[in-house]
Scaffold this motif. Structure first.
Motif, mmCIF file in Angstrom:
data_model
loop_
_atom_site.group_PDB
_atom_site.id
_atom_site.type_symbol
_atom_site.label_atom_id
_atom_site.label_comp_id
_atom_site.label_asym_id
_atom_site.label_seq_id
_atom_site.Cartn_x
_atom_site.Cartn_y
_atom_site.Cartn_z
ATOM 1 N N ARG A 1 0.747 -1.286 0.091
ATOM 2 C CA ARG A 1 -0.238 0.067 0.008
ATOM 3 C C ARG A 1 0.848 1.258 0.023
ATOM 4 O O ARG A 1 0.307 2.322 -0.407
ATOM 5 C CB ARG A 1 -0.773 -0.198 1.193
ATOM 6 C CG ARG A 1 -2.067 -1.166 1.084
ATOM 7 C CD ARG A 1 -2.893 -1.261 2.217
ATOM 8 N NE ARG A 1 -2.289 -1.773 3.128
ATOM 9 C CZ ARG A 1 -2.737 -2.146 4.586
ATOM 10 N NH1 ARG A 1 -3.887 -1.833 4.767
ATOM 11 N NH2 ARG A 1 -1.736 -2.480 5.408
ATOM 12 N N SER A 2 2.358 1.023 0.171
ATOM 13 C CA SER A 2 2.938 2.177 0.283
ATOM 14 C C SER A 2 3.067 2.934 -1.324
ATOM 15 O O SER A 2 3.351 3.997 -1.320
ATOM 16 C CB SER A 2 4.404 2.074 0.882
ATOM 17 O OG SER A 2 4.159 1.670 2.098
ATOM 18 N N GLN A 3 3.460 1.865 -2.064
ATOM 19 C CA GLN A 3 3.472 2.100 -3.548
ATOM 20 C C GLN A 3 2.516 3.157 -4.071
ATOM 21 O O GLN A 3 2.776 4.106 -4.495
ATOM 22 C CB GLN A 3 3.601 0.655 -4.371
ATOM 23 C CG GLN A 3 4.128 1.202 -5.571
ATOM 24 C CD GLN A 3 4.688 0.038 -6.597
ATOM 25 O OE1 GLN A 3 4.965 -1.037 -5.830
ATOM 26 N NE2 GLN A 3 4.688 0.050 -7.830
ATOM 27 N N SER A 4 1.248 2.765 -3.939
ATOM 28 C CA SER A 4 0.245 3.698 -4.423
ATOM 29 C C SER A 4 0.058 5.083 -3.872
ATOM 30 O O SER A 4 -0.110 6.109 -4.366
ATOM 31 C CB SER A 4 -1.161 3.191 -4.419
ATOM 32 O OG SER A 4 -1.223 2.382 -3.046
ATOM 33 N N ALA A 5 0.347 5.057 -2.449
ATOM 34 C CA ALA A 5 0.183 6.323 -1.688
ATOM 35 C C ALA A 5 1.292 7.180 -2.096
ATOM 36 O O ALA A 5 1.194 8.492 -2.273
ATOM 37 C CB ALA A 5 0.519 5.974 -0.072
#
Ligand SMILES: C[S@@+](CC[C@H](N)C(=O)[O-])C[C@H]1O[C@@H](n2cnc3c(N)ncnc32)[C@H](O)[C@@H]1O
Length: 229
Positions: free
Chosen positions: A93-97
């Motif tokens: 979820r870090s990648q999209s954020a």
């Protein structure tokens, strides 16, 4: 009090956290980094390490919202330095954020996974911020050895100093700043999980890593740097 590192999970590491909550946590974590002067030690390290170079490659381990990489991109641009910046984070979820928070013209690629899987590439720099205290002793030993073997120009660990003033002061600061409840709670846990200077010296010796410096950075960052040339 705080004589030993606390061995507790942080709430943000709970994979069941809803995506919207995780994103809100990352936004406020980036605010904490700015409020507590967290970018400066890494940028100062790059200033010291670049030594006239006009380009570099850098891996940021555990990029979170990508805010450190954006700071580094701005630092490089303002100096006319060409930067190839890659972030890797275990949490998908870090990648999209981070992508959403990053202007498309910035030279940053975000990847999901373990840093160890990106070691088929040689990096000029391997850096991290607020990641070391998430690791166990064994994971840290491996991290130190891998960085030391794979970073051509240098590596930098930006983390926290386990200090009673920050431990008791952070809840007040975070309440005043109106930070997300998880960032308020995890912040104090992070301080208790972090390090004292002699512990880094011992870990470096155990990992057989020579030539690294342990440095305190105002107000409460405790960092470890290694510059090769
Ligand atoms: C507290 S966050 C720090 C985020 C950001 N660097 C900052 O300064 O705000 C720690 C991050 O490290 C990541 N992480 C921990 N171990 C990792 C590993 N072995 N490889 C890649 N990422 C890792 C976690 O997924 C988490 O997003």
């Amino acid at each position: 009090m705080l004589t030993e590192r606390l061995d507790t999970e942080e709430l943000m590491d709970d994979q069941a956290l809803p995506e919207t909550v995780y994103r809100a946590v990352l936004v406020d974590l980036a605010r904490v980094n700015r409020l507590t002067l967290g970018y400066r030690p890494t940028l100062n390290f790059l200033d010291r390490a670049m030594n006239g170079r006009k380009s570099f490659t850098l891996l940021d381990v555990g990029f979170g919202q990508g805010d450190m990489l954006r700071e580094i991109a701005g630092w490089a641009k303002s100096r006319g330095i060409e930067a190839k910046l890659v972030g890797v984070d275990l949490n998908p979820r870090s990648q999209s954020a981070a992508r959403e928070a990053t202007p498309p013209e910035m030279p940053i690629v975000y990847r999901t996974g373990d840093y160890a899987d990106l070691m088929d590439t040689k990096w000029d720099f391997i850096v991290s911020s607020l990641v070391a205290h998430h690791m166990s002793h064994e994971e840290l030993q491996l991290f130190l050895r891998v960085m030391d073997a794979e970073a051509r120009v240098g590596w930098f660990v930006n983390d926290l100093h386990r200090h009673s003033v920050s431990y008791f002061g952070y809840p007040v600061l975070s309440q005043l700043a109106g930070l997300h409840r998880i960032v308020r709670m995890d912040g104090q846990t992070s301080i208790a999980r972090s390090f004292r200077p002699h512990e880094w010296e011992e870990m470096l010796a155990e990992a057989n890593v020579a030539g690294a410096q342990v440095e305190r950075n105002f107000p409460f960052r405790l960092c470890v740097s290694c510059i090769r040339e």
